[in-house]
Scaffold this motif. Structure first.
Motif, PDB file in Angstrom:
ATOM      1  N   GLU A  38      10.504 -15.565  12.527  1.00 23.14           N
ATOM      2  CA  GLU A  38      12.167 -15.801  12.160  1.00 23.14           C
ATOM      3  C   GLU A  38      12.896 -15.348  13.363  1.00 23.14           C
ATOM      4  O   GLU A  38      13.680 -15.965  13.735  1.00 23.14           O
ATOM      5  CB  GLU A  38      12.343 -15.135  10.830  1.00 23.14           C
ATOM      6  CG  GLU A  38      11.851 -16.009   9.774  1.00 23.14           C
ATOM      7  CD  GLU A  38      12.309 -15.268   8.573  1.00 23.14           C
ATOM      8  OE1 GLU A  38      13.000 -14.541   8.620  1.00 23.14           O
ATOM      9  OE2 GLU A  38      12.146 -15.719   7.332  1.00 23.14           O
ATOM     10  N   LYS A  82       5.903 -13.062   9.421  1.00 20.61           N
ATOM     11  CA  LYS A  82       7.055 -13.991   8.917  1.00 20.61           C
ATOM     12  C   LYS A  82       8.288 -13.207   9.543  1.00 20.61           C
ATOM     13  O   LYS A  82       9.088 -14.275  10.203  1.00 20.61           O
ATOM     14  CB  LYS A  82       7.232 -13.792   7.589  1.00 20.61           C
ATOM     15  CG  LYS A  82       8.066 -14.928   7.136  1.00 20.61           C
ATOM     16  CD  LYS A  82       8.199 -15.016   5.453  1.00 20.61           C
ATOM     17  CE  LYS A  82       9.361 -15.914   4.940  1.00 20.61           C
ATOM     18  NZ  LYS A  82       9.574 -16.023   3.575  1.00 20.61           N
ATOM     19  N   ASP A  83       8.528 -11.997   9.556  1.00 18.84           N
ATOM     20  CA  ASP A  83       9.899 -11.638  10.356  1.00 18.84           C
ATOM     21  C   ASP A  83       9.764 -11.950  11.734  1.00 18.84           C
ATOM     22  O   ASP A  83      10.814 -12.075  12.580  1.00 18.84           O
ATOM     23  CB  ASP A  83      10.124 -10.291   9.871  1.00 18.84           C
ATOM     24  CG  ASP A  83      11.236  -9.523  10.571  1.00 18.84           C
ATOM     25  OD1 ASP A  83      12.327  -9.957   9.848  1.00 18.84           O
ATOM     26  OD2 ASP A  83      10.977  -8.669  11.256  1.00 18.84           O
ATOM     27  N   SER A  84       8.666 -11.608  12.269  1.00 15.45           N
ATOM     28  CA  SER A  84       8.559 -11.811  13.708  1.00 15.45           C
ATOM     29  C   SER A  84       8.701 -13.329  14.043  1.00 15.45           C
ATOM     30  O   SER A  84       9.337 -13.605  15.020  1.00 15.45           O
ATOM     31  CB  SER A  84       7.167 -11.308  14.307  1.00 15.45           C
ATOM     32  OG  SER A  84       6.889  -9.991  14.043  1.00 15.45           O
ATOM     33  N   TYR A 110      -1.497  -5.025  -1.343  1.00 12.99           N
ATOM     34  CA  TYR A 110      -0.246  -4.276  -0.727  1.00 12.99           C
ATOM     35  C   TYR A 110      -0.043  -4.429   0.728  1.00 12.99           C
ATOM     36  O   TYR A 110       1.082  -4.848   1.479  1.00 12.99           O
ATOM     37  CB  TYR A 110      -0.038  -2.909  -1.159  1.00 12.99           C
ATOM     38  CG  TYR A 110       1.250  -2.284  -0.669  1.00 12.99           C
ATOM     39  CD1 TYR A 110       2.436  -2.277  -1.273  1.00 12.99           C
ATOM     40  CD2 TYR A 110       1.026  -1.267   0.288  1.00 12.99           C
ATOM     41  CE1 TYR A 110       3.401  -1.720  -0.519  1.00 12.99           C
ATOM     42  CE2 TYR A 110       1.879  -0.560   0.803  1.00 12.99           C
ATOM     43  CZ  TYR A 110       3.324  -0.916   0.528  1.00 12.99           C
ATOM     44  OH  TYR A 110       4.478  -0.080   0.909  1.00 12.99           O
ATOM     45  N   ARG A 135       0.297  -8.079   2.152  1.00  7.20           N
ATOM     46  CA  ARG A 135       1.661  -8.532   1.754  1.00  7.20           C
ATOM     47  C   ARG A 135       2.378  -7.939   2.765  1.00  7.20           C
ATOM     48  O   ARG A 135       3.247  -8.802   3.332  1.00  7.20           O
ATOM     49  CB  ARG A 135       2.129  -7.939   0.365  1.00  7.20           C
ATOM     50  CG  ARG A 135       3.508  -8.979  -0.148  1.00  7.20           C
ATOM     51  CD  ARG A 135       3.652  -8.684  -1.556  1.00  7.20           C
ATOM     52  NE  ARG A 135       3.695  -7.249  -1.716  1.00  7.20           N
ATOM     53  CZ  ARG A 135       2.582  -6.606  -2.578  1.00  7.20           C
ATOM     54  NH1 ARG A 135       1.716  -7.358  -3.034  1.00  7.20           N
ATOM     55  NH2 ARG A 135       2.812  -5.430  -3.197  1.00  7.20           N
ATOM     56  N   LYS A 136       2.497  -6.719   3.223  1.00  5.25           N
ATOM     57  CA  LYS A 136       3.123  -6.261   4.396  1.00  5.25           C
ATOM     58  C   LYS A 136       3.003  -6.808   5.609  1.00  5.25           C
ATOM     59  O   LYS A 136       3.750  -6.978   6.336  1.00  5.25           O
ATOM     60  CB  LYS A 136       2.947  -4.554   4.171  1.00  5.25           C
ATOM     61  CG  LYS A 136       3.658  -3.722   3.300  1.00  5.25           C
ATOM     62  CD  LYS A 136       5.134  -3.711   3.327  1.00  5.25           C
ATOM     63  CE  LYS A 136       5.684  -2.816   2.285  1.00  5.25           C
ATOM     64  NZ  LYS A 136       7.155  -3.075   2.234  1.00  5.25           N
ATOM     65  N   GLU A 137       1.675  -7.075   5.775  1.00  5.20           N
ATOM     66  CA  GLU A 137       1.355  -7.573   7.170  1.00  5.20           C
ATOM     67  C   GLU A 137       1.778  -9.041   7.158  1.00  5.20           C
ATOM     68  O   GLU A 137       2.436  -9.543   8.311  1.00  5.20           O
ATOM     69  CB  GLU A 137      -0.082  -7.522   7.200  1.00  5.20           C
ATOM     70  CG  GLU A 137      -0.431  -7.999   8.741  1.00  5.20           C
ATOM     71  CD  GLU A 137      -0.340  -7.337   9.719  1.00  5.20           C
ATOM     72  OE1 GLU A 137      -0.397  -8.089  10.861  1.00  5.20           O
ATOM     73  OE2 GLU A 137       0.022  -6.059   9.646  1.00  5.20           O
ATOM     74  N   LYS A 138       1.789  -9.870   5.988  1.00  7.53           N
ATOM     75  CA  LYS A 138       2.447 -11.184   5.972  1.00  7.53           C
ATOM     76  C   LYS A 138       4.158 -11.321   6.344  1.00  7.53           C
ATOM     77  O   LYS A 138       4.690 -12.035   6.943  1.00  7.53           O
ATOM     78  CB  LYS A 138       2.283 -11.800   4.852  1.00  7.53           C
ATOM     79  CG  LYS A 138       0.691 -12.317   4.530  1.00  7.53           C
ATOM     80  CD  LYS A 138       0.314 -13.040   3.249  1.00  7.53           C
ATOM     81  CE  LYS A 138      -1.170 -13.177   3.128  1.00  7.53           C
ATOM     82  NZ  LYS A 138      -1.241 -14.107   1.825  1.00  7.53           N
ATOM     83  N   GLU A 139       4.665 -10.089   5.536  1.00  8.04           N
ATOM     84  CA  GLU A 139       6.178 -10.054   5.900  1.00  8.04           C
ATOM     85  C   GLU A 139       6.561  -9.635   7.139  1.00  8.04           C
ATOM     86  O   GLU A 139       7.383 -10.281   7.719  1.00  8.04           O
ATOM     87  CB  GLU A 139       6.553  -9.148   4.888  1.00  8.04           C
ATOM     88  CG  GLU A 139       6.620  -9.148   3.065  1.00  8.04           C
ATOM     89  CD  GLU A 139       7.039  -8.114   2.470  1.00  8.04           C
ATOM     90  OE1 GLU A 139       7.301  -7.011   3.181  1.00  8.04           O
ATOM     91  OE2 GLU A 139       7.076  -8.512   1.408  1.00  8.04           O
ATOM     92  N   ARG A 140       5.475  -8.757   7.773  1.00  9.36           N
ATOM     93  CA  ARG A 140       5.794  -8.343   9.307  1.00  9.36           C
ATOM     94  C   ARG A 140       5.586  -9.643   9.903  1.00  9.36           C
ATOM     95  O   ARG A 140       6.564  -9.937  10.905  1.00  9.36           O
ATOM     96  CB  ARG A 140       5.023  -7.288   9.673  1.00  9.36           C
ATOM     97  CG  ARG A 140       5.205  -6.691  11.097  1.00  9.36           C
ATOM     98  CD  ARG A 140       3.917  -5.717  11.486  1.00  9.36           C
ATOM     99  NE  ARG A 140       2.716  -6.254  11.468  1.00  9.36           N
ATOM    100  CZ  ARG A 140       2.293  -7.043  12.629  1.00  9.36           C
ATOM    101  NH1 ARG A 140       3.086  -7.446  13.668  1.00  9.36           N
ATOM    102  NH2 ARG A 140       1.213  -7.528  12.695  1.00  9.36           N
TER     103      ARG A 140
END
Length: 253
Positions: A237, A233-235, A223, A226-231
């Motif tokens: 973008e 990826k968002d950075s 979990y 996954r949160k770290e990857k989303e963060r």
């Protein structure tokens, strides 16, 4: 009645002494008024002469260098003062010299103080006008000082009244100071608040430790990853969007 030689001698001595005293008075007055010295006159204009009188001294470098020769009211805001100065000080007084009215000591007569000025070329000549500094308005200063003292007296009286009420135990502060019970209750409240803050700090430290442990636990590891990857990826973008916006702006320019 026949006048004797002794009486004639006494009369002659009396007349001689009186004549000598008269000459001495004339000499002293003439010396004070510079009647026996070579002088020149300069003019100074003030808004207020503050009690200056004809015959008062004019000082230069702390030395009596002349007298006030005349005081004339020119209009409702200007008073002209003619200064009779000895020619011996003329080589040392520059055109930018300044005259001011001061006291001869703490309670002495008024006099005019003349500063020498700068080292600019030239000297004051007979009939020249000298710059001045107007004396302070003593009446206004005394009135202002009186007002300040009255205000200070009023404030002091109010403070004395407040202190007396506190000493008598009146008001919240007075009850707090004079009541041992309130003081103990306040001390207990402060101690309780300190203990509560320490408990909150310990709880926050424990929560932080639990979060660190949860991140390392295999059940929650996926979990948090996954949160770290989303963060990340968002950075990325956001960085790309900003870069594209900068490129468009440069093309438009």
């Amino acid at each position: 009645m026949k006048v004797t030689a002794s009486q004639k001698l006494k009369t002659g001595l009396f007349i001689a002494i009186a004549f000598g005293l008269l000459l001495l008075c004339i000499f002293l007055i003439g010396k004070q008024q510079n009647l026996f010295n070579s002088t020149f006159t300069v003019q100074a204009r003030f808004k207020n002469v503050s009690g200056l009188q004809v015959g008062n001294y004019v000082r230069f470098a702390g030395i009596n260098a002349g007298t006030v020769n005349n005081i004339l009211i020119e209009n409702d805001t200007t008073v002209r003062v003619d200064l009779n100065l000895q020619t011996s000080v003329q080589p040392y007084i520059r055109p930018d010299a300044v005259a001011s009215i001061t006291n001869d000591g703490l309670m002495g007569d008024k006099l005019v103080q003349v500063s020498p000025g700068s080292n600019m070329s030239g000297n004051l000549k007979n009939g020249d006008r000298i710059a001045t500094v107007n004396p302070p308005d003593m009446d206004r200063m005394i009135a202002k000082a009186t007002s300040i003292l009255n205000n200070a007296e009023s404030i002091t009286g109010d403070l004395a009244d407040i202190v007396q009420r506190v000493n008598n135990g009146e008001g919240s502060l007075g009850r707090l100071v004079s009541s041992d019970k309130l003081a103990r209750e306040l001390e207990s409240t402060v101690s309780s608040t300190r203990s509560t803050m320490q408990s909150i700090k310990k709880g926050a430290d424990g929560f932080s430790d639990n979060m660190d442990a949860a991140k390392n636990n295999f059940l929650f590891r996926g979990y948090f990853r996954r949160k770290e990857k989303e963060r990340i990826k968002d950075s990325i973008e956001k960085a790309k969007a900003k870069s594209n916006a900068d490129l468009k702006k440069k093309k438009n320019e």
